[in-house]
Design an enzyme around this catalytic site. Structure first.
Site, mmCIF file in Angstrom:
data_model
loop_
_atom_site.group_PDB
_atom_site.id
_atom_site.type_symbol
_atom_site.label_atom_id
_atom_site.label_comp_id
_atom_site.label_asym_id
_atom_site.label_seq_id
_atom_site.Cartn_x
_atom_site.Cartn_y
_atom_site.Cartn_z
ATOM 1 N N ASP A 67 -5.053 -3.343 -5.137
ATOM 2 C CA ASP A 67 -6.283 -3.071 -5.880
ATOM 3 C C ASP A 67 -6.038 -2.992 -7.389
ATOM 4 O OD1 ASP A 67 -4.812 -0.732 -5.726
ATOM 5 O OD2 ASP A 67 -6.291 0.371 -4.569
ATOM 6 N N ASN A 136 -9.611 11.139 0.746
ATOM 7 C CA ASN A 136 -10.759 10.893 1.633
ATOM 8 C C ASN A 136 -10.425 9.848 2.701
ATOM 9 O OD1 ASN A 136 -10.678 8.561 0.165
ATOM 10 N ND2 ASN A 136 -12.747 8.709 -0.676
ATOM 11 N N HIS A 138 -9.049 6.869 2.206
ATOM 12 C CA HIS A 138 -9.155 5.453 1.852
ATOM 13 C C HIS A 138 -7.800 4.746 1.835
ATOM 14 C CE1 HIS A 138 -9.024 6.279 -2.800
ATOM 15 N NE2 HIS A 138 -7.828 6.143 -2.336
ATOM 16 N N GLU A 143 -13.442 2.886 0.195
ATOM 17 C CA GLU A 143 -14.037 4.205 0.273
ATOM 18 C C GLU A 143 -14.757 4.400 1.613
ATOM 19 O OE1 GLU A 143 -12.674 5.899 -1.747
ATOM 20 O OE2 GLU A 143 -13.543 5.936 -3.744
HETATM 21 C C1 GLP Z 1 -5.416 5.416 -5.350
HETATM 22 C C2 GLP Z 1 -5.017 4.061 -4.815
HETATM 23 C C3 GLP Z 1 -4.602 4.130 -3.370
HETATM 24 C C4 GLP Z 1 -3.585 5.237 -3.176
HETATM 25 C C5 GLP Z 1 -4.203 6.546 -3.571
HETATM 26 C C6 GLP Z 1 -3.289 7.727 -3.347
HETATM 27 O O1 GLP Z 1 -6.690 5.768 -5.003
HETATM 28 N N1 GLP Z 1 -6.068 3.118 -4.955
HETATM 29 O O2 GLP Z 1 -4.060 2.880 -2.981
HETATM 30 O O3 GLP Z 1 -3.188 5.277 -1.828
HETATM 31 O O4 GLP Z 1 -4.525 6.445 -4.955
HETATM 32 O O5 GLP Z 1 -2.625 8.073 -4.514
HETATM 33 P P1 GLP Z 1 -1.483 9.163 -4.614
HETATM 34 O O6 GLP Z 1 -0.276 8.551 -4.016
HETATM 35 O O7 GLP Z 1 -1.352 9.402 -6.083
HETATM 36 O O8 GLP Z 1 -1.938 10.360 -3.852
#
Ligand code: GLP
Length: 279
Positions: A67, A136, A138, A143
């Protein structure tokens, strides 16, 4: 679904890096799906170390990130492009022409999403997709209510996600409202999925993702449908699993899986200890 619980975040990240390294050793031109987020930082650190100390070769691999935010320049320190370059691409012998992230600055975002899907297909599909998980549930930026068959597209970020990612921006208001993300259906087409979650704040959503009913409200539950999905957790992220004892009771030998050799670390300190496995 295979669940591996490591005693701490460091060993969990090391196991993930070992699996990525194995994929490259078996298939040097692997197509790797990459993820961003704080959880992934130690994984990239391990991979960089493997390149520097053990000569792990990235020269032939191709990569696709999950993404990217809409409206951030590649050079913006908050963009995922920037994250990937600084933490990883600039530190190994990867050919940048073989690295791909969606272009969140494209004039025609819809066309960019379709192009991204085509590029993945043109490269033969993703061999190993690395995944984190949002609070959440995702995957990427899929989402709640993202369809399990969704494809790469523009998503409006939820309040939870914007709040979760706000500390990574100079001001909370600067968190973009939209992002381009691979769809859940796109992710499920990877030949293998590998999700890493660490820390107590991920415990509840991990329990939902692994043990809960399939629901588009928690897009990570879609991974229960994947034929080759490995989930690596630290003890904290595994803390709310109802069947944690069961996973610990099932040994690799009982499953007939060559897990012990699969997860042997090449780092000093030897094999990465395994606490739990679920077929
Ligand atoms: C973002 C990314 C996700 C990732 C998530 C968790 O939202 N788009 O791909 O899994 O963050 O991030 P963290 O590892 O900082 O908790």
């Amino acid at each position: 679904m295979e669940v591996i619980i490591q005693p701490n975040a460091e060993l969990a990240a090391r196991s993930v890096a070992d699996l990525i390294a194995q994929s490259l050793l078996v298939k040097p031109d692997s197509v790797l799906g990459f993820a961003t987020g704080c959880t992934m930082e130690p994984v990239y650190d391990h991979l960089v170390r493997k390149h520097q100390d053990e000569g792990l070769d990235f020269s032939r691999c191709r990569t696709f990130n999950l993404d990217e935010y809409v409206g951030l320049e590649v050079k913006d320190p908050c963009s995922y492009h920037y994250f990937m370059c600084r933490r990883f691409f600039d530190c190994v012998n990867i050919d940048k022409r073989n690295t791909h992230l969606p272009d969140g600055m494209a004039d025609n975002l819809e066309a960019e999403c379709a192009h991204y899907e085509q590029l993945i297909v043109a490269n033969g599909g993703i061999d190993l997709q690395l995944l984190g998980i949002g609070q959440n549930g995702h995957l990427g930026f899929n989402e709640p209510l993202s369809a399990f068959r969704s494809r790469t597209r523009v998503q409006t970020l939820s309040r939870v996600t914007r709040a979760q990612n706000a500390p990574l921006f100079p001001k909370p208001k600067q968190v973009p409202r939209r992002a381009i993300t691979m769809g859940v259906g796109t992710i499920l087409e990877a030949r293998r999925c590998l999700l890493l979650a660490t820390g107590v704040e991920k415990a509840d959503v991990i329990a939902k993702a692994i043990e809960g009913p399939l629901t588009a409200m928690v897009t990570a539950t879609a991974l229960q449908l994947h034929p080759a999905c490995t989930i690596i957790l630290d003890a904290e992220a595994a803390g709310s699993l109802q069947e944690g004892d069961h996973y610990q009771w099932i040994t690799p030998e009982q499953n007939g899986l060559p897990i012990a050799s699969k997860y042997v670390s090449s780092q000093p300190g030897g094999a990465t200890p395994l606490l739990a496995v679920k077929p």
